[in-house]
Design a protein around this motif. Structure first.
Motif, mmCIF file in Angstrom:
data_model
loop_
_atom_site.group_PDB
_atom_site.id
_atom_site.type_symbol
_atom_site.label_atom_id
_atom_site.label_comp_id
_atom_site.label_asym_id
_atom_site.label_seq_id
_atom_site.Cartn_x
_atom_site.Cartn_y
_atom_site.Cartn_z
ATOM 1 N N SER A 126 0.834 -1.204 0.000
ATOM 2 C CA SER A 126 0.000 0.000 0.000
ATOM 3 C C SER A 126 0.868 1.252 0.000
ATOM 4 O O SER A 126 0.628 2.205 -0.760
ATOM 5 C CB SER A 126 -0.917 0.006 1.231
ATOM 6 N N VAL A 127 1.886 1.253 0.865
ATOM 7 C CA VAL A 127 2.774 2.410 0.950
ATOM 8 C C VAL A 127 3.510 2.621 -0.376
ATOM 9 O O VAL A 127 3.566 3.736 -0.910
ATOM 10 C CB VAL A 127 3.787 2.215 2.099
ATOM 11 N N ALA A 128 4.074 1.550 -0.896
ATOM 12 C CA ALA A 128 4.829 1.672 -2.148
ATOM 13 C C ALA A 128 3.933 2.118 -3.291
ATOM 14 O O ALA A 128 4.329 2.955 -4.125
ATOM 15 C CB ALA A 128 5.488 0.337 -2.485
ATOM 16 N N SER A 129 2.713 1.596 -3.344
ATOM 17 C CA SER A 129 1.790 1.968 -4.421
ATOM 18 C C SER A 129 1.444 3.442 -4.363
ATOM 19 O O SER A 129 1.480 4.151 -5.382
ATOM 20 C CB SER A 129 0.515 1.122 -4.334
ATOM 21 N N LEU A 130 1.107 3.926 -3.164
ATOM 22 C CA LEU A 130 0.742 5.333 -3.034
ATOM 23 C C LEU A 130 1.962 6.226 -3.256
ATOM 24 O O LEU A 130 1.839 7.330 -3.811
ATOM 25 C CB LEU A 130 0.118 5.602 -1.664
ATOM 26 N N ASP A 131 3.124 5.753 -2.867
ATOM 27 C CA ASP A 131 4.336 6.529 -3.111
ATOM 28 C C ASP A 131 4.597 6.666 -4.610
ATOM 29 O O ASP A 131 4.976 7.739 -5.089
ATOM 30 C CB ASP A 131 5.527 5.865 -2.415
ATOM 31 N N LEU A 132 4.381 5.589 -5.351
ATOM 32 C CA LEU A 132 4.550 5.645 -6.804
ATOM 33 C C LEU A 132 3.518 6.562 -7.446
ATOM 34 O O LEU A 132 3.834 7.378 -8.326
ATOM 35 C CB LEU A 132 4.433 4.234 -7.397
#
Length: 524
Positions: free
Chosen positions: A87-93
């Motif tokens: 979730s964190v990586a997706s939103l960061d991207l």
């Protein structure tokens, strides 16, 4: 004293209330517009009055362009770490590298259990958090060979594929207070994120020491750990306590925290648009200037009294009377006339006034210090009133239950005072002497015998003390009723509003009438 040299950043800590879903989004957008670096949100998935924090952050990310986003802090027991990592990586991207990860071991365990989470002891919570950090970092490490493998006591991820990697190196910030969590912060985390309101004087220094020692033992530089701090307070024209006063006072106190305790990110907890504007426009630039000047000079500031979360013993220096004999210079705090409640406990127009001071009289420094102490004691009570409002809001949002709030309130001076004896008498006698009873040292009887003209004022003040006691009882009853009454929060807020009206009015009246007689007649 610790200044880790990190660049300063300023953030907002917003409540994700769902009664007006667009409001919190608007506040986040405002924070970006006025220049904040970071916007954070509470994460309490068991709280039905809140929006889901990660859904909210996704929406806010789409409505903003530059501000960074984080949960403050993520409730790990209800968010499996492998899913959270993605979730964190997706939103960061999706946001162009604007997401950071605040993490907490968990609290409010009954609510967590009710949502299907597992109750953990404090020690288990720390171990579970350490395992979760392993899982998260492995998911993000797409260059390592093989799948994610953490065969832990609480988290078991065996062979999951890695990725996606975040767009930038996401910081993991831990909300830590106890030694084991602080040590984990030093060993494994990128930041320490406590709340000033939960700390006691000296806790920042003690926490830094534990973090620094743990970092060194793990082969890390203590400066690898950014120090962040959630702060709350009130903007006012006159300083009445820590982070309760004009913007210049806020700036000086935050700069001291930066230079003495290494805090480099200050996150303001407020849902008031005006607070956000003032913090960004007046406080943040001044803090940057003060810290930059000290760093450029290459000298650390002289040790100052730590900025405490408890009530300060003295008011700002500018309010203190001058040394030596001279005209009376103690300044009572005026009543600003603001009234929150429609109820009037007393008629202020019927208050008697004491004798007019002799304009030719001079007062020694000791005389004036005695009078100033009355203002000091009252400023402590005013600051506690602000804390009480904050506590009520925490009850309303589910962060604190009514029973816990009652326990906190009962430890406050505002509650412990025997109001029938008088605010000043109780507080002053408890501080100054332990070998005489309050009745023997009571300031009211002394003033009454020293100047008979004060009798009507003292009679009225004693009547108001009884009334304040009754208003405090009303607050307590409202806290008890909160759990069983449908509109309990409205009743609780109304009770605290009434307390604010009566207490602030009374303190201003008492100072107006007694500071000069105390200086003239002494304390015994």
């Amino acid at each position: 004293m610790s200044d880790y040299g990190h660049p300063l950043a300023f953030g907002a800590f917003l409540t994700p209330g769902n009664a007006e879903p667009g409001r919190v989004v608007g506040l986040a957008m405002l924070a970006e517009q006025v220049g904040f670096d970071l916007v954070t949100f509470q994460d309490h998935p068991y709280q039905p009055a809140f929006l889901d924090t990660w859904t909210l952050m996704s929406f806010v990310a789409a409505r903003t362009d530059t501000v960074r986003l984080a949960a403050n802090v993520t409730n790990l027991p209800l968010r499996p770490p492998a899913i959270l990592a993605r979730s964190v990586a997706s939103l960061d991207l999706l946001s162009g590298g604007r997401v950071e990860l605040g993490l907490g071991a968990g609290a409010f365990w009954e609510a967590i259990e009710a949502m299907g989470g597992r109750r953990l002891s404090p020690g288990q919570g720390v171990r579970a958090l350490a395992e979760a950090i392993d899982v998260i970092r492995q998911v993000w490490d797409v260059d390592a060979r093989g799948g994610v493998r953490v065969d832990g006591e609480f988290h078991r991820v065996i062979g999951a594929k890695r990725g996606p990697a975040p767009a930038h190196e996401v910081g993991i910030w831990l909300g830590a207070y106890k030694p084991r969590m602080l040590a984990l912060t030093g060993q494994r985390a990128d930041g320490w994120l406590p709340s000033l309101s939960y700390l006691q004087p000296g806790d920042l220094d003690r926490g830094n020491t534990i973090i620094d020692d743990a970092a060194r033992q793990a082969g890390r530089d203590p400066a690898d750990v950014r120090r962040l701090l959630n702060v709350t307070g009130r903007f006012a024209s006159v300083g009445r306590g820590p982070l309760d006063g004009p913007a210049e006072q806020w700036a000086e106190e935050l700069a001291d925290l930066a230079l003495s305790d290494g805090i480099s990110t200050f996150i303001l907890g407020s849902d008031d648009p005006e607070d956000l504007r003032r913090f960004a426009a007046e406080v943040a630039p001044a803090v940057r200037e003060l810290v930059a000047a000290e760093r450029t000079a290459g000298t650390a500031p002289a040790p100052a009294t730590p900025v405490p979360t408890a009530i300060p013993a003295v008011p700002p220096a500018a309010r203190r009377p001058p040394a030596g004999s001279g005209a009376f210079a103690v300044v009572p705090t005026p009543d600003d006339g603001v009234r929150r409640s429609a109820i009037r406990v007393w008629d202020e127009t019927t208050r008697p006034a004491g004798p007019a001071p002799d304009p030719a009289r001079t007062y020694t420094a000791h005389d004036q210090a005695s009078a100033q102490h009355l203002v000091d004691v009252h400023d402590g009570l005013r600051a506690e009133l602000t804390r009480l409002y904050d506590l009520v809001e925490q009850v309303g949002t589910g962060l604190v239950d009514a029973g816990t709030a009652r326990s906190h309130i009962n430890t406050m001076t505002i509650r412990q005072n025997k109001w029938t004896l008088g605010t000043y008498c109780e507080s002053y006698c408890r501080v100054v002497t332990t070998h005489h009873t309050l009745e023997d040292r009571g300031i009211f009887p002394h003033l009454r015998s020293g100047d008979a003209r004060l009798a009507p004022v003292l009679d009225r003040l004693e009547q108001e003390h009884h009334a304040i006691h009754d208003v405090l009882e009303r607050v307590d009853r409202a806290l008890v009723a909160f759990v069983s009454v449908a509109d309990g929060m409205d009743e609780l807020r109304a009770a605290v509003d009434l307390l604010s009206d009566t207490l602030l009015s009374h303190l201003a009246y008492e100072e107006r009438e007694l500071v000069e007689p105390i200086a003239r007649l002494g304390l015994n």
